[in-house]
Write an enzyme that holds these catalytic residues in place. Structure first.
Site, PDB file in Angstrom:
ATOM      1  N   GLY A   1     -43.728   6.303  -9.965  1.00 57.69           N
ATOM      2  CA  GLY A   1     -42.516   7.660 -10.454  1.00 57.69           C
ATOM      3  C   GLY A   1     -43.278   8.787 -10.659  1.00 57.69           C
ATOM      4  O   GLY A   1     -44.073   8.851  -9.874  1.00 57.69           O
TER       5      GLY A   1
ATOM      6  N   GLY B   1     -43.888   5.556   0.491  1.00 57.32           N
ATOM      7  CA  GLY B   1     -43.123   5.251   1.160  1.00 57.32           C
ATOM      8  C   GLY B   1     -41.742   6.305   0.352  1.00 57.32           C
ATOM      9  O   GLY B   1     -41.896   8.406   0.692  1.00 57.32           O
TER      10      GLY B   1
ATOM     11  N   ARG C   1     -37.699  -4.859   0.600  1.00 61.75           N
ATOM     12  CA  ARG C   1     -36.446  -4.496  -0.739  1.00 61.75           C
ATOM     13  C   ARG C   1     -35.158  -4.248   0.028  1.00 61.75           C
ATOM     14  O   ARG C   1     -33.712  -5.336  -0.507  1.00 61.75           O
ATOM     15  CB  ARG C   1     -37.010  -3.564  -1.948  1.00 61.75           C
ATOM     16  CG  ARG C   1     -37.907  -3.489  -2.243  1.00 61.75           C
ATOM     17  CD  ARG C   1     -38.493  -2.429  -2.781  1.00 61.75           C
ATOM     18  NE  ARG C   1     -37.576  -2.078  -3.699  1.00 61.75           N
ATOM     19  CZ  ARG C   1     -37.254  -2.662  -4.388  1.00 61.75           C
ATOM     20  NH1 ARG C   1     -37.879  -3.523  -5.716  1.00 61.75           N
ATOM     21  NH2 ARG C   1     -35.985  -2.171  -5.906  1.00 61.75           N
TER      22      ARG C   1
ATOM     23  N   ASP D   1     -42.207  -2.373   4.198  1.00 59.59           N
ATOM     24  CA  ASP D   1     -41.126  -2.418   4.523  1.00 59.59           C
ATOM     25  C   ASP D   1     -40.550  -1.904   6.416  1.00 59.59           C
ATOM     26  O   ASP D   1     -39.190  -2.298   6.299  1.00 59.59           O
ATOM     27  CB  ASP D   1     -40.140  -2.136   3.761  1.00 59.59           C
ATOM     28  CG  ASP D   1     -39.921  -3.237   2.755  1.00 59.59           C
ATOM     29  OD1 ASP D   1     -41.389  -4.060   2.478  1.00 59.59           O
ATOM     30  OD2 ASP D   1     -39.190  -2.962   1.026  1.00 59.59           O
TER      31      ASP D   1
END
Length: 427
Positions: free
Chosen positions: A146, A170, A246, A201
């Site tokens: 956040g 990331g 994701r 990822d």
């Protein structure tokens, strides 16, 4: 892609001699071509224009900051990832031993550590403190997701007299780093912001691979191996493994290649339907009596219908595709009166918390060193990348403009189809 898209921002002229000795310095003019095939470079040559290229990372003979008066900060954000501690350690040791920088602060729990409202006191990072942390998983500094108020974070940097901020994270972390760098620019402050790409990822654009990815693929082999053993040990046995990914299916695709006992690989970039998957799975079980399925966490999100909202980092929330497939496969075979033994494995948090592999550790060490070299040279709003076998400088806005994804028509996915033997279309 244009040549100017690859230009790196600089705080100013480098006028201090580097204290490093006995090393091979890198000239600011050294670069590596973005394209590595002649057919891609030829149009630029025909137009008489410069092909796009990235500056090559490395220590410069002349540096921007005076090490004797410099203070630096490090922040780690987002999900945990193998190698975070390796990068923290590499940055601290490089600043201390290569450049004689004596003050390095670690900000606790992500960008929260730059917001005084959370009362997270900075941690002073010394060579003694970070000496053995590369042998541990997780992050010495902790992490969080956040955004925080940009002006407040820059105020903190000013108050603590930070000259270089190293942001380890990331896509979301790097977008935050861009906002911090832009606010610094608006104020005309001599503060550099250097990013280090952290994402299991492997989805950061214009970067061959990010740290943690190789460890994640290596660790995933334990799960795919277990799934295969369980599957062949039962009549109509199915091993179902959910891996991270994701928006991009690199881990699932590479896991399928690393352990080619996988029979179905499902990734976010390639659509499928339950009807198509169940049809092919039933055919596989009738033919061979067992099957192993690997699914990336972002695959099949169309099966969940309405939007699930966003998380604290602004990423869309995902439905649990692993649980959905587990339940739907069991339901399908039960309704058809067919015997089934399904074992479901989700190793996500086990993989994220592992220490880095030997390869990733070496990669993290180099990333940390090259990040320090870039910061000391007064570069800013950039991330240390790896491209065409060289460490590079990549503008953060370019790296975050889009996510890197598996090309359904590319060589990686073609290799997965060849290794698994699955149908190219599961619709």
């Amino acid at each position: 892609m244009k040549a100017e898209d690859c230009l790196i921002q600089r705080l100013g002229e480098c006028c201090h001699p580097s204290p490093m000795e006995g090393v091979q310095f890198t000239a600011a003019t050294e670069s590596v071509l973005y394209h590595n095939q002649f057919k891609d470079i030829e149009p630029y040559l025909e137009q008489g224009s410069r092909p796009p290229s990235f500056d090559i990372a490395g220590p410069r003979e002349e540096i921007y900051f005076d090490p004797s008066t410099l203070s630096c900060g490090i922040v780690t954000c987002g999900g945990l990832c193998p190698g975070v501690n390796d990068v923290i350690r590499a940055i601290v040791l490089s600043l201390h031993f290569h450049y004689k920088v004596r003050k390095v602060l670690g900000f606790r729990y992500g960008y929260e550590g730059l917001n005084p409202a959370y009362y997270h006191s900075p941690m002073e990072l010394t060579p003694e403190l970070v000496g053995g942390i590369h042998q541990q998983g997780g992050s010495l500094l902790g992490s969080s997701r956040g955004p925080q108020e940009i002006t407040v974070m820059v105020d903190t940097l000013v108050q603590l007299d930070i000259g270089i901020l190293f942001t380890i994270g990331g896509d979301g972390t790097l977008r935050g780093a861009v906002a911090i760098a832009e606010e610094i620019g608006r104020r005309g402050l001599p503060i550099a912001v250097i990013g280090i790409p952290k994402t299991i990822d492997n989805d950061i654009s214009h970067v061959d691979f990010s740290f943690g990815y190789e460890t994640a693929v290596a660790e995933s082999r334990h799960s795919t191996y277990t799934a295969h053993v369980e599957a062949v040990g039962a009549r109509n046995g199915v091993g179902l493994v959910k891996l991270m990914g994701r928006e991009s299916g690199f881990i699932a695709a590479s896991a399928a290649l690393a352990n080619n006992e996988v029979n179905f690989c499902l990734i976010p970039e390639v659509g499928f339907t339950l009807v198509g998957l169940l049809r092919e799975l039933e055919h596989r079980l009738r033919l061979r009596g067992h099957a192993v399925i690997v699914v990336g966490e972002g695959a099949g999100q169309n099966l969940f219908g309405d939007e699930l909202g966003e998380d604290a980092s602004g990423n869309r929330k995902l439905g649990d595709i692993g649980v959905l497939l587990r339940d739907e496969i069991r339901r399908h075979f039960h309704e058809r009166g067919l015997e089934l033994s399904l074992k479901y494995i989700d190793p996500s948090y086990m993989i994220r918390s592992m220490p880095a592999s030997a390869y990733d550790s070496a990669f993290c060490l180099q990333l940390g060193h090259y990040a320090v070299h870039a910061g000391m040279a007064g570069l800013t709003n950039m991330v240390v990348g790896h491209w065409n076998n060289r460490f590079t400088h990549v503008p953060i806005p370019l790296a975050t403009a889009s996510r890197k994804k598996v090309d359904p028509k590319g060589r990686l996915w073609s290799s997965v189809l060849a290794a698994t033997g699955q149908a190219s279309c599961l619709l």
